[in-house]
Design a protein around this motif. Structure first.
Motif, mmCIF file in Angstrom:
data_model
loop_
_atom_site.group_PDB
_atom_site.id
_atom_site.type_symbol
_atom_site.label_atom_id
_atom_site.label_comp_id
_atom_site.label_asym_id
_atom_site.label_seq_id
_atom_site.Cartn_x
_atom_site.Cartn_y
_atom_site.Cartn_z
ATOM 1 N N PRO A 14 6.003 26.833 -22.828
ATOM 2 C CA PRO A 14 7.121 27.497 -23.661
ATOM 3 C C PRO A 14 6.531 28.401 -24.521
ATOM 4 C CG PRO A 14 7.430 25.073 -23.629
ATOM 5 C CD PRO A 14 6.097 25.291 -23.189
ATOM 6 N N THR A 15 5.413 28.371 -25.321
ATOM 7 C CA THR A 15 4.797 29.455 -25.916
ATOM 8 C C THR A 15 4.425 30.580 -25.445
ATOM 9 O OG1 THR A 15 4.017 27.572 -27.713
ATOM 10 C CG2 THR A 15 2.875 29.666 -27.676
ATOM 11 N N ARG A 16 3.979 30.384 -23.909
ATOM 12 C CA ARG A 16 3.717 31.494 -23.315
ATOM 13 C C ARG A 16 4.686 32.466 -22.998
ATOM 14 N NH1 ARG A 16 -1.632 30.916 -20.789
ATOM 15 N NH2 ARG A 16 -2.554 28.607 -20.633
ATOM 16 N N LEU A 17 5.997 31.789 -22.872
ATOM 17 C CA LEU A 17 7.104 32.286 -22.321
ATOM 18 C C LEU A 17 7.426 33.219 -23.574
ATOM 19 C CD1 LEU A 17 9.107 29.967 -19.954
ATOM 20 C CD2 LEU A 17 8.077 32.171 -19.264
ATOM 21 N N GLU A 18 7.619 32.353 -24.773
ATOM 22 C CA GLU A 18 8.083 33.153 -26.067
ATOM 23 C C GLU A 18 7.152 34.445 -26.267
ATOM 24 O OE1 GLU A 18 7.930 30.784 -29.368
ATOM 25 O OE2 GLU A 18 9.374 29.293 -28.417
ATOM 26 N N ARG A 19 5.782 34.538 -26.180
ATOM 27 C CA ARG A 19 5.236 35.398 -26.264
ATOM 28 C C ARG A 19 5.239 36.710 -25.048
ATOM 29 N NH1 ARG A 19 -0.663 32.462 -27.150
ATOM 30 N NH2 ARG A 19 -0.366 31.359 -29.281
ATOM 31 N N HIS A 20 5.428 36.284 -24.038
ATOM 32 C CA HIS A 20 6.057 37.106 -22.821
ATOM 33 C C HIS A 20 7.440 38.005 -23.028
ATOM 34 C CE1 HIS A 20 6.854 38.859 -18.934
ATOM 35 N NE2 HIS A 20 7.993 38.266 -19.102
ATOM 36 N N HIS A 21 8.197 37.185 -23.603
ATOM 37 C CA HIS A 21 9.442 37.769 -23.935
ATOM 38 C C HIS A 21 9.349 38.948 -25.303
ATOM 39 C CE1 HIS A 21 11.376 35.496 -21.208
ATOM 40 N NE2 HIS A 21 11.405 34.389 -21.583
ATOM 41 N N ALA A 22 8.139 38.483 -26.104
ATOM 42 C CA ALA A 22 7.970 39.409 -27.100
ATOM 43 C C ALA A 22 7.359 40.583 -26.656
ATOM 44 C CB ALA A 22 7.187 38.618 -28.302
ATOM 45 N N ASP A 23 6.384 40.506 -25.836
ATOM 46 C CA ASP A 23 5.624 41.543 -25.215
ATOM 47 C C ASP A 23 6.491 42.343 -24.367
ATOM 48 O OD1 ASP A 23 3.282 40.467 -26.023
ATOM 49 O OD2 ASP A 23 2.576 39.914 -24.129
ATOM 50 N N VAL A 24 7.414 42.217 -23.687
ATOM 51 C CA VAL A 24 8.537 42.797 -22.780
ATOM 52 C C VAL A 24 9.434 43.517 -24.117
ATOM 53 C CG1 VAL A 24 10.484 42.676 -21.755
ATOM 54 C CG2 VAL A 24 8.504 41.422 -20.846
ATOM 55 N N ALA A 25 9.791 42.973 -24.930
ATOM 56 C CA ALA A 25 10.797 43.404 -25.954
ATOM 57 C C ALA A 25 10.144 44.710 -26.765
ATOM 58 C CB ALA A 25 11.183 42.506 -27.048
ATOM 59 N N GLY A 80 7.512 32.381 -11.346
ATOM 60 C CA GLY A 80 8.891 32.022 -11.281
ATOM 61 C C GLY A 80 10.032 32.362 -12.561
ATOM 62 N N PRO A 81 9.694 31.739 -13.864
ATOM 63 C CA PRO A 81 8.651 30.936 -14.188
ATOM 64 C C PRO A 81 8.507 29.580 -13.828
ATOM 65 C CG PRO A 81 10.350 31.273 -15.770
ATOM 66 C CD PRO A 81 10.546 32.243 -14.913
ATOM 67 N N ASP A 82 7.564 29.287 -13.364
ATOM 68 C CA ASP A 82 7.317 27.675 -12.728
ATOM 69 C C ASP A 82 6.129 27.231 -13.581
ATOM 70 O OD1 ASP A 82 6.692 25.183 -11.280
ATOM 71 O OD2 ASP A 82 7.197 26.140 -9.553
ATOM 72 N N PRO A 83 6.534 26.323 -14.397
ATOM 73 C CA PRO A 83 5.374 25.629 -15.206
ATOM 74 C C PRO A 83 4.536 24.711 -14.723
ATOM 75 C CG PRO A 83 7.738 24.582 -15.831
ATOM 76 C CD PRO A 83 7.817 25.678 -14.982
ATOM 77 N N GLY A 84 4.958 23.974 -13.509
ATOM 78 C CA GLY A 84 4.176 23.077 -12.652
ATOM 79 C C GLY A 84 3.173 24.178 -11.936
ATOM 80 N N ALA A 85 3.488 25.292 -11.184
ATOM 81 C CA ALA A 85 2.747 26.164 -10.440
ATOM 82 C C ALA A 85 1.751 26.691 -11.479
ATOM 83 C CB ALA A 85 3.565 27.094 -9.718
ATOM 84 N N PHE A 86 2.149 26.993 -12.663
ATOM 85 C CA PHE A 86 1.236 27.630 -13.661
ATOM 86 C C PHE A 86 0.301 26.734 -13.973
ATOM 87 C CE2 PHE A 86 -0.119 29.489 -17.696
ATOM 88 C CZ PHE A 86 0.077 30.667 -17.267
ATOM 89 N N THR A 87 0.585 25.665 -14.188
ATOM 90 C CA THR A 87 -0.448 24.502 -14.548
ATOM 91 C C THR A 87 -1.563 24.404 -13.504
ATOM 92 O OG1 THR A 87 1.265 23.147 -16.030
ATOM 93 C CG2 THR A 87 -0.889 22.156 -15.347
#
Length: 214
Positions: free
Chosen positions: A136-147, A161-168
């Motif tokens: 979740p923290t990675r996604l928050e940082r990603h959205h901030a980077d995009v914005a 995807g985002p797919d946390p399982g695949a990313f793990t």
């Protein structure tokens, strides 16, 4: 002197932490330089940056796809063969292990086998830090980077995807490869830790690895 790697998947804070590590190393009287991309730089570095910056989908088997995969496979071999250490030790941000792990996650047998076959000729590291951040923290940082316009990459490319399982799985494969090929891997959670605190620990670890490296 062999380079020290600062590694971690997308939005783990590698670049931010690496800059702070460099500042901490100066307190030990050790000046260093940060390298993103091939250590040999030059035209190879420019090509690497251009290919890494592609945000549109690249069709498998296309000339761009084949060029990118071939470059990623050749990079650690070229770096070991052509890089001549200068007076300053290197903090290498991101490594070929990242692409190797992704190839294994995606079932790219040609690329993963090519990495395995060329491994004896790969660039060697004195040590490394592997950063981990919760999804979740990675996604928050990603959205901030995009914005903020810092990235144009989408979540499909960065996070499956985002797919946390695949990313793990990707992170676990990266950890396995680094454990097998890099001595002295320091694993740190960068989810909530202060970057300066992480940098202080990494700087000490890097200095110790450089001192112990043959």
């Amino acid at each position: 002197m062999k380079p020290y790697a600062v590694e971690g998947l997308d939005c783990s804070g590698k670049k931010t932490v690496a800059r702070l590590v460099r500042e901490h190393l100066l307190r030990y009287g050790l000046e260093s330089r940060i390298v993103i991309g091939p250590l040999v730089g030059g035209s190879l570095g420019r090509l690497d940056a251009r290919l890494a910056g592609i945000t549109a989908a690249v069709p498998p088997g296309s000339p761009t796809d084949l060029l990118r995969r071939s470059l990623y496979i050749a990079e650690p071999v070229i770096d070991r063969a052509l890089h001549r250490p200068g007076p300053l030790p290197v903090l290498k941000v991101s490594t070929h292990f990242r692409a190797w792990a992704r190839a294994e996650r995606e079932g790219d047998r040609w690329m993963s086998r090519a990495y395995a076959a060329t491994a004896p000729a790969h660039l060697r590291f004195a040590g490394a830090t592997l950063l981990h951040t919760d999804f979740p923290t990675r996604l928050e940082r990603h959205h901030a980077d995009v914005a903020s316009g810092r990235t144009t990459k989408n979540s499909q490319r960065r996070f499956f995807g985002p797919d946390p399982g695949a990313f793990t799985v990707w992170h676990d494969l990266l950890d396995r490869l680094m454990t097998a090929h890099v001595p002295h891997v320091l694993r740190l959670d960068s989810t909530a830790a202060e970057p300066a605190e992480l940098a202080a620990r990494i700087a000490l670890h890097a200095a110790t690895c450089w001192e112990a490296a043959p």
